[in-house]
Design an enzyme around this catalytic site. Structure first.
Site, PDB file in Angstrom:
ATOM      1  N   LYS A  13     -18.240   8.675   0.717  1.00  0.00           N
ATOM      2  CA  LYS A  13     -16.797   8.570   0.439  1.00  0.00           C
ATOM      3  C   LYS A  13     -16.321   7.118   0.581  1.00  0.00           C
ATOM      4  O   LYS A  13     -15.614   6.610  -0.287  1.00  0.00           O
ATOM      5  CB  LYS A  13     -15.983   9.456   1.405  1.00  0.00           C
ATOM      6  N   ARG A  88      -8.384  16.701   6.324  1.00  0.00           N
ATOM      7  CA  ARG A  88      -9.615  17.310   6.840  1.00  0.00           C
ATOM      8  C   ARG A  88      -9.383  18.720   7.334  1.00  0.00           C
ATOM      9  O   ARG A  88     -10.340  19.374   7.772  1.00  0.00           O
ATOM     10  CB  ARG A  88     -10.110  16.486   8.033  1.00  0.00           C
ATOM     11  N   ARG A 127     -26.968   3.498   8.413  1.00  0.00           N
ATOM     12  CA  ARG A 127     -25.765   2.745   7.998  1.00  0.00           C
ATOM     13  C   ARG A 127     -25.479   1.560   8.935  1.00  0.00           C
ATOM     14  O   ARG A 127     -25.588   1.666  10.148  1.00  0.00           O
ATOM     15  CB  ARG A 127     -24.555   3.680   8.014  1.00  0.00           C
ATOM     16  N   ARG A 161     -21.781   2.021  13.898  1.00  0.00           N
ATOM     17  CA  ARG A 161     -20.721   2.832  14.487  1.00  0.00           C
ATOM     18  C   ARG A 161     -21.215   3.621  15.696  1.00  0.00           C
ATOM     19  O   ARG A 161     -22.339   4.116  15.698  1.00  0.00           O
ATOM     20  CB  ARG A 161     -20.181   3.807  13.431  1.00  0.00           C
ATOM     21  N   ARG A 172     -20.249  16.556  13.789  1.00  0.00           N
ATOM     22  CA  ARG A 172     -19.361  16.172  12.674  1.00  0.00           C
ATOM     23  C   ARG A 172     -19.554  17.120  11.488  1.00  0.00           C
ATOM     24  O   ARG A 172     -18.606  17.510  10.813  1.00  0.00           O
ATOM     25  CB  ARG A 172     -19.616  14.723  12.262  1.00  0.00           C
TER      26      ARG A 172
HETATM   27  P1  AP5 Z   1     -20.581   6.136   3.469  1.00  0.00           P
HETATM   28  O1  AP5 Z   1     -19.985   5.708   2.166  1.00  0.00           O
HETATM   29  O2  AP5 Z   1     -20.317   5.278   4.665  1.00  0.00           O
HETATM   30  O3  AP5 Z   1     -20.260   7.682   3.766  1.00  0.00           O
HETATM   31  P2  AP5 Z   1     -18.914   8.427   4.162  1.00  0.00           P
HETATM   32  O4  AP5 Z   1     -18.843   9.665   3.335  1.00  0.00           O
HETATM   33  O5  AP5 Z   1     -17.750   7.477   4.088  1.00  0.00           O
HETATM   34  O6  AP5 Z   1     -19.279   8.838   5.632  1.00  0.00           O
HETATM   35  P3  AP5 Z   1     -18.537   8.700   7.008  1.00  0.00           P
HETATM   36  O7  AP5 Z   1     -19.591   8.920   8.051  1.00  0.00           O
HETATM   37  O8  AP5 Z   1     -17.723   7.446   7.117  1.00  0.00           O
HETATM   38  O9  AP5 Z   1     -17.602   9.924   6.952  1.00  0.00           O
HETATM   39  P4  AP5 Z   1     -16.980  10.631   8.098  1.00  0.00           P
HETATM   40  O10 AP5 Z   1     -16.076  11.552   7.348  1.00  0.00           O
HETATM   41  O11 AP5 Z   1     -17.892  11.299   9.056  1.00  0.00           O
HETATM   42  O12 AP5 Z   1     -16.308   9.462   8.980  1.00  0.00           O
HETATM   43  P5  AP5 Z   1     -14.816   8.938   9.149  1.00  0.00           P
HETATM   44  O13 AP5 Z   1     -14.873   7.500   9.411  1.00  0.00           O
HETATM   45  O14 AP5 Z   1     -13.947   9.446   8.064  1.00  0.00           O
HETATM   46  O15 AP5 Z   1     -22.162   6.267   3.255  1.00  0.00           O
HETATM   47  C1  AP5 Z   1     -23.028   6.570   4.336  1.00  0.00           C
HETATM   48  C2  AP5 Z   1     -24.305   5.739   4.230  1.00  0.00           C
HETATM   49  O16 AP5 Z   1     -25.046   6.160   3.075  1.00  0.00           O
HETATM   50  C3  AP5 Z   1     -24.054   4.222   4.026  1.00  0.00           C
HETATM   51  O17 AP5 Z   1     -25.031   3.505   4.739  1.00  0.00           O
HETATM   52  C4  AP5 Z   1     -24.193   4.011   2.511  1.00  0.00           C
HETATM   53  O18 AP5 Z   1     -24.671   2.698   2.194  1.00  0.00           O
HETATM   54  C5  AP5 Z   1     -25.219   5.091   2.133  1.00  0.00           C
HETATM   55  N1  AP5 Z   1     -24.973   5.666   0.806  1.00  0.00           N
HETATM   56  C6  AP5 Z   1     -23.761   5.900   0.210  1.00  0.00           C
HETATM   57  N2  AP5 Z   1     -23.931   6.462  -1.011  1.00  0.00           N
HETATM   58  C7  AP5 Z   1     -25.278   6.615  -1.169  1.00  0.00           C
HETATM   59  C8  AP5 Z   1     -26.082   7.144  -2.233  1.00  0.00           C
HETATM   60  N3  AP5 Z   1     -25.525   7.645  -3.355  1.00  0.00           N
HETATM   61  N4  AP5 Z   1     -27.429   7.146  -2.076  1.00  0.00           N
HETATM   62  C9  AP5 Z   1     -28.010   6.636  -0.948  1.00  0.00           C
HETATM   63  N5  AP5 Z   1     -27.303   6.107   0.092  1.00  0.00           N
HETATM   64  C10 AP5 Z   1     -25.946   6.096  -0.013  1.00  0.00           C
HETATM   65  O19 AP5 Z   1     -14.363   9.725  10.466  1.00  0.00           O
HETATM   66  C11 AP5 Z   1     -14.919   9.414  11.734  1.00  0.00           C
HETATM   67  C12 AP5 Z   1     -14.228  10.249  12.821  1.00  0.00           C
HETATM   68  O20 AP5 Z   1     -12.810   9.928  12.869  1.00  0.00           O
HETATM   69  C13 AP5 Z   1     -14.234  11.788  12.607  1.00  0.00           C
HETATM   70  O21 AP5 Z   1     -15.433  12.361  13.097  1.00  0.00           O
HETATM   71  C14 AP5 Z   1     -12.986  12.209  13.409  1.00  0.00           C
HETATM   72  O22 AP5 Z   1     -13.252  12.214  14.780  1.00  0.00           O
HETATM   73  C15 AP5 Z   1     -11.996  11.089  13.141  1.00  0.00           C
HETATM   74  N6  AP5 Z   1     -11.150  11.333  11.947  1.00  0.00           N
HETATM   75  C16 AP5 Z   1     -11.099  10.581  10.790  1.00  0.00           C
HETATM   76  N7  AP5 Z   1     -10.222  11.105   9.919  1.00  0.00           N
HETATM   77  C17 AP5 Z   1      -9.671  12.205  10.534  1.00  0.00           C
HETATM   78  C18 AP5 Z   1      -8.723  13.189  10.129  1.00  0.00           C
HETATM   79  N8  AP5 Z   1      -8.154  13.156   8.907  1.00  0.00           N
HETATM   80  N9  AP5 Z   1      -8.422  14.181  10.994  1.00  0.00           N
HETATM   81  C19 AP5 Z   1      -8.976  14.235  12.215  1.00  0.00           C
HETATM   82  N10 AP5 Z   1      -9.923  13.358  12.670  1.00  0.00           N
HETATM   83  C20 AP5 Z   1     -10.257  12.350  11.832  1.00  0.00           C
END
Ligand code: AP5
Ligand code: ZN
Length: 217
Positions: A13, A88, A127, A161, A172
């Protein structure tokens, strides 16, 4: 143009929404990045969020909705925005609908990134990102062109991270299945939903999204 990215942790994402931000000149809003900035600043929100994030649990709907509403009211969002990591829960989606109705706006498309669960833990474990400009990389699938040097800004400092470990990923993923997957039928009932094969290489995923965006525009 207002876009939502849905997908499990590690689906890509952040990677794809940063690309869309550049291509369409609309702002990426990552609630995860906003919370990490609060943690780094040591704010009240950051202190409350840290323990939950480290455990792979969601922070409270009320906290995140307040934070998000303040963000989408900023002038740069008038042209549109890309939501990465929000909503979410169904409660967050309902709050977003209310917010957008008040702003006489709406979501144009929900992009659903589909990735096999077995691939997610490896992606997350590999990552890392640039400490200076935030560019995201992966040990296996997306390394820097020159080892130890950021492609974008030339910095030599990188960070990983705190929640990118296998135990937290399991929790997660469980949160995603339990609380976020119900958003799919929620949006299918009211909004254009497009599915993207997130198992393709990063450029292949971007190409699919470009195709969808041409139809939406
Ligand atoms: P990346 O693009 O970083 O993936 P992502 O989908 O953004 O994954 P995240 O881990 O950031 O999502 P998340 O939802 O768990 O975390 P968030 O920060 O939102 O890609 C991942 C890796 O794969 C990278 O190394 C990339 O290079 C590689 N890659 C990408 N595409 C690829 C491909 N096609 N092929 C191969 N490799 C690839 O949330 C973190 C925490 O914050 C949550 O757990 C929660 O505690 C809190 N939080 C955030 N938002 C909310 C909310 N709305 N409500 C409540 N809590 C929240
Ligand atoms: Zn950089």
């Amino acid at each position: 143009m207002n876009i939502i990215f849905l997908g499990p942790p590690g689906a890509g994402k952040g990677t794809q929404s940063k690309r869309l931000e550049i291509r369409y000149g609309i702002s990426q809003i990552s609630t995860g990045d906003m919370l990490r900035a609060e943690v780094k600043a040591g704010s009240d929100i950051g202190r409350e969020a840290k323990a939950l994030m480290d455990a792979g649990k969601l922070v409270s709907d009320s906290m995140i909705v307040t934070m998000l509403e303040a963000r989408i009211r900023q002038p740069d969002c008038e042209k549109g925005f890309i939501l990465d990591g929000f909503p979410r829960t169904v409660a967050q989606a309902e709050a977003l609908d209310d917010m957008l109705a008040r702003l006489q706006s709406k979501i144009d498309v929900v992009l659903v990134l589909q990735v096999d669960e077995e691939a997610l833990a490896d992606r997350i474990a590999g990552r890392f990102s640039c400490a200076k400009c935030g560019a995201s990389y992966n040990d296996a699938s997306n390394p820097t062109r020159e080892s130890g040097v950021c492609d974008i800004c030339g910095s030599h400092e990188f960070v990983r991270r705190a929640d990118d470990n296998r135990e937290t990923v399991t929790s997660r993923l469980a949160s995603y299945r339990r609380e976020t997957m119900p958003l799919l039928p929620y949006y299918e009932a009211s909004t254009r939903v497009a599915f993207v094969d997130g198992m393709a290489p990063i450029d292949g995923v971007s190409a699919q999204i470009d195709g969808i965006m041409t139809e939406v525009e």
